[in-house]
Design an enzyme around this catalytic site. Sequence first.
Site, mmCIF file in Angstrom:
data_model
loop_
_atom_site.group_PDB
_atom_site.id
_atom_site.type_symbol
_atom_site.label_atom_id
_atom_site.label_comp_id
_atom_site.label_asym_id
_atom_site.label_seq_id
_atom_site.Cartn_x
_atom_site.Cartn_y
_atom_site.Cartn_z
ATOM 1 N N CYS A 1 37.981 45.187 54.349
ATOM 2 C CA CYS A 1 37.207 45.379 52.922
ATOM 3 C C CYS A 1 36.001 44.861 52.642
ATOM 4 O O CYS A 1 34.974 45.856 53.323
ATOM 5 C CB CYS A 1 39.141 44.931 51.416
ATOM 6 S SG CYS A 1 38.672 45.598 50.813
ATOM 7 N N HIS B 1 43.706 46.456 53.553
ATOM 8 C CA HIS B 1 43.877 45.245 54.380
ATOM 9 C C HIS B 1 45.360 44.991 55.531
ATOM 10 O O HIS B 1 46.639 45.318 54.982
ATOM 11 C CB HIS B 1 44.110 44.363 53.131
ATOM 12 C CG HIS B 1 43.335 43.565 52.061
ATOM 13 N ND1 HIS B 1 42.500 42.756 52.343
ATOM 14 C CD2 HIS B 1 42.567 44.398 51.295
ATOM 15 C CE1 HIS B 1 41.682 42.656 51.436
ATOM 16 N NE2 HIS B 1 42.126 43.604 50.647
ATOM 17 N N GLU C 1 45.956 43.143 57.195
ATOM 18 C CA GLU C 1 47.185 42.163 57.542
ATOM 19 C C GLU C 1 48.017 42.041 56.394
ATOM 20 O O GLU C 1 48.864 41.042 56.662
ATOM 21 C CB GLU C 1 46.131 41.028 57.463
ATOM 22 C CG GLU C 1 45.050 40.228 56.059
ATOM 23 C CD GLU C 1 44.068 41.403 55.714
ATOM 24 O OE1 GLU C 1 43.907 42.508 56.197
ATOM 25 O OE2 GLU C 1 43.940 41.005 54.239
HETATM 26 N N1 GLN Z 1 36.005 44.652 45.568
HETATM 27 C C1 GLN Z 1 35.933 42.922 47.009
HETATM 28 C C2 GLN Z 1 34.063 43.526 47.174
HETATM 29 O O1 GLN Z 1 33.133 44.032 46.197
HETATM 30 C C3 GLN Z 1 36.281 44.565 48.062
HETATM 31 C C4 GLN Z 1 38.196 43.973 47.599
HETATM 32 C C5 GLN Z 1 38.788 43.174 49.024
HETATM 33 O O2 GLN Z 1 38.086 42.392 49.833
HETATM 34 N N2 GLN Z 1 40.226 42.926 48.894
HETATM 35 O O3 GLN Z 1 33.840 42.329 48.190
#
Ligand code: GLN
Length: 197
Positions: A80, A172, A174
Site C-alpha cells: 500500500c 494489506h 498482514e
Molecule cells: N493512502 C495512503 C497513501 O497515499 C496509503 C494507504 C495505505 O497504506 N493503507 O500513502
Amino acid sequence: MKPIIGVLALQGAFREHRQALERLGTTVREVRLPEELDGLTALVIPGGESTTMIKLMAPYGFDKALPEFAKTGAAIWGTCAGAILIAQDIDGFPEQYSMKLLDMTVARNAYGRQVASFEAPIESEQLDDSFNAIFIRAPKILSVADDVEIVASYAENPIWVRKGKIMATVFHPELSNDDRIHAYFLETVAGIETIPT
Ligand code: GLN
C-alpha cells in the site's frame, strides 16, 4: 546464518507484518535507523501514509540508505503506502518522491472516496484458492512495464506485482490473518524457507 527480515517501522502497519513473518518462523527486525538495514535478507515496507513516511525518511537518513540497500540485492516488498514509495512514477499533483525500484505508475487513493476502504476476494495462480484482500485508501496501479509480472488483478487493475526480488501489493495482506502472501514473498521472492502455513 539465519536470515533476518526487516520491517520498516517508521509509521503504519508494521506490527502486523512482524507477527505474520514470525508465524512463518522467520527472525524479524523492526527497522527505525538506517544501520538496522545491515545484514537483512529482505525488507517489508508497510502500509500507512506515504507522505508521512517520506517526511520521516530524510531526518533519519533513509532517503539515501533505502536506495543503497535496494542495490544489495535484498528482497523488498512494499504494501500500500510502501508500494507507493517503491513505484517508478506517481500520477498526480503535487509531485511526490518515490524510490523508483519497480517500474509501475500508481495513483494514490484512486479507488474513490466511497469505496476508499473495502474487502474483496482475489484470485491468483500463486494461491490455491481465493484470498480476502483488504484495501485501505489503496493506490491504483495504472500501468506496469512489460517485464513486471502481474501476480493478481482486481477489477482490471494489477494489485499484486513483482519483478525479480521487488514485490508490491496495494492491499494489506498482514491484516487478513492469512499468511500465504507473506509465505510467497519469503519463499519465492526472497528464497527463504518458512514453516508451512
Ligand atoms: N493512502 C495512503 C497513501 O497515499 C496509503 C494507504 C495505505 O497504506 N493503507 O500513502
